[in-house]
Design a protein around this motif. Sequence first.
Motif, PDB file in Angstrom:
ATOM      1  N   UNK A  71      46.857  34.708  -8.772  1.00 56.79           N
ATOM      2  CA  UNK A  71      46.553  33.826  -9.887  1.00 56.79           C
ATOM      3  C   UNK A  71      45.133  33.998 -10.411  1.00 56.79           C
ATOM      4  N   UNK A  72      44.271  34.706  -9.692  1.00 51.42           N
ATOM      5  CA  UNK A  72      42.894  34.894 -10.145  1.00 51.42           C
ATOM      6  C   UNK A  72      42.555  36.366 -10.358  1.00 51.42           C
ATOM      7  N   UNK A  73      43.553  37.263 -10.246  1.00 50.00           N
ATOM      8  CA  UNK A  73      43.318  38.693 -10.421  1.00 50.00           C
ATOM      9  C   UNK A  73      43.424  39.034 -11.902  1.00 50.00           C
ATOM     10  N   UNK A  79      34.622  39.514 -11.105  1.00 50.71           N
ATOM     11  CA  UNK A  79      35.450  40.143 -12.126  1.00 50.71           C
ATOM     12  C   UNK A  79      34.865  39.920 -13.516  1.00 50.71           C
ATOM     13  N   UNK A  80      34.291  38.738 -13.732  1.00 50.22           N
ATOM     14  CA  UNK A  80      33.667  38.478 -15.033  1.00 50.22           C
ATOM     15  C   UNK A  80      32.506  39.438 -15.262  1.00 50.22           C
ATOM     16  N   UNK A  81      31.730  39.690 -14.196  1.00 53.72           N
ATOM     17  CA  UNK A  81      30.618  40.632 -14.335  1.00 53.72           C
ATOM     18  C   UNK A  81      31.130  42.047 -14.630  1.00 53.72           C
ATOM     19  N   UNK A 128      35.195  31.360  -2.162  1.00 56.50           N
ATOM     20  CA  UNK A 128      35.625  32.755  -2.269  1.00 56.50           C
ATOM     21  C   UNK A 128      36.341  33.007  -3.585  1.00 56.50           C
ATOM     22  N   UNK A 129      37.177  32.022  -4.009  1.00 59.11           N
ATOM     23  CA  UNK A 129      37.863  32.167  -5.285  1.00 59.11           C
ATOM     24  C   UNK A 129      36.857  32.212  -6.432  1.00 59.11           C
ATOM     25  N   UNK A 130      35.853  31.363  -6.348  1.00 59.86           N
ATOM     26  CA  UNK A 130      34.831  31.363  -7.382  1.00 59.86           C
ATOM     27  C   UNK A 130      34.060  32.683  -7.402  1.00 59.86           C
ATOM     28  N   UNK A 141      32.363  45.836 -22.021  1.00 57.55           N
ATOM     29  CA  UNK A 141      32.809  45.157 -23.230  1.00 57.55           C
ATOM     30  C   UNK A 141      33.315  46.122 -24.288  1.00 57.55           C
ATOM     31  N   UNK A 142      32.818  47.390 -24.265  1.00 52.91           N
ATOM     32  CA  UNK A 142      33.222  48.369 -25.274  1.00 52.91           C
ATOM     33  C   UNK A 142      34.329  49.296 -24.795  1.00 52.91           C
ATOM     34  N   UNK A 143      34.793  49.135 -23.560  1.00 52.20           N
ATOM     35  CA  UNK A 143      35.789  50.040 -22.996  1.00 52.20           C
ATOM     36  C   UNK A 143      37.196  49.536 -23.286  1.00 52.20           C
ATOM     37  N   UNK A 144      38.116  50.466 -23.605  1.00 50.70           N
ATOM     38  CA  UNK A 144      39.518  50.109 -23.827  1.00 50.70           C
ATOM     39  C   UNK A 144      40.256  49.902 -22.512  1.00 50.70           C
ATOM     40  N   UNK A 145      39.761  50.529 -21.465  1.00 47.25           N
ATOM     41  CA  UNK A 145      40.433  50.455 -20.166  1.00 47.25           C
ATOM     42  C   UNK A 145      39.386  50.370 -19.078  1.00 47.25           C
TER      43      UNK A 145
END
Length: 357
Positions: free
Chosen positions: A69-71, A33-35, A25-27, A41-45
């Motif tokens: 710790x993973x958020x 979140x990485x996706x 689940x952590x993975x 990638x171009x957004x400031x927020x």
Amino acid sequence: MSEFLRVFQVFEKLFEARYRRRYDARLQLMAYQIRMLQSRTDADRINTRPEERAELTRLGAELDHDIDDVLLVVKRDTYRGWLRPKKGPEPKKPGRPRTPQATVNLVMRFALENLTWGCDRIQGELMKLGISIGATTISDILKRAGHHPIPDKGSGRPPSNWKLFVSSHMDTLAATDFFSKPVLTWRGWVDAYVLVFIHLGSRRVFMSPATFNPDEEWVLQQSRNASMWFQNLGIQVRHLIHDRDTKYSRRFRAFWKSDKVKCLRTPVRSPMANSFAENYIGKIKREYLNHFFCVSLDQLDYINRQWLAYYHEQRPHQGMDIGNKVLRPDFTPTTEGEIKREQRLGGVISYYYRDAA
């Protein structure tokens, strides 16, 4: 000893399964979140979408929401706020609500079926059907569709003091004017004349029969007819506006004076001072008269009667029903039933109603 070993192995497998599930689940949470970050990638927020918040909280629930710790994409307090139950009604979406598609379809239908209608005219017809919509919204709908209706009214304003007088005496004010229509006779095209009286307060109209010879006696007779018509409707006229046409003779003014009505002559070259009668005549010419070639006075009288019945019974009055947002008693909006179209004079006149059957 062997019994203890078996019990230990069972606990080991249970711990391993729970740890592995938690580890997986952590993975999954980290990968999701990485996706999210990769898509921005171009957004400031990062502004999370509802479906992303739902997925993050689902994955966080498998870790009992112990994910500080993973958020990575949002703050801890933001995440905790997603978990709190919502109080009160759902917040409204910003901006003006969209016009229902059914209303948009009706606007386009009325505009395409009646090319001479403006935005106010369409608005009045919709109000009869129990649909409230602004003229600006109708204009925006038509512009988006590439349809540009004709303007509803021209420009020009009467003097402010005259305008104040008219607005203060609407219920006792009437206006009169002539209009002509060429009629084909054995002598060629001859102008036929019609005398119009309009009560400003109710917009009720008296139209005389057409004549080729609007002499003094004919004008007096139509004045008598109009006076009786006002009385039958219970309309008390105290002022009558007319222009400086020579057909309004001294005998004409004397008749109305004997009826306790004061005649008000408009200034020279000031058609807007008699704007109600001028506007009505312009309306009838645009909406039906200009669409006909008349070959007799009887034909002209017939189409005038058809128009007048429609004007009094089906047509919304833009100055009364729309501007004041109050329809006359016979124009009570209806919201139930199929919307149908009725036509007169071969389709030159159109109106809509709901079939309650």
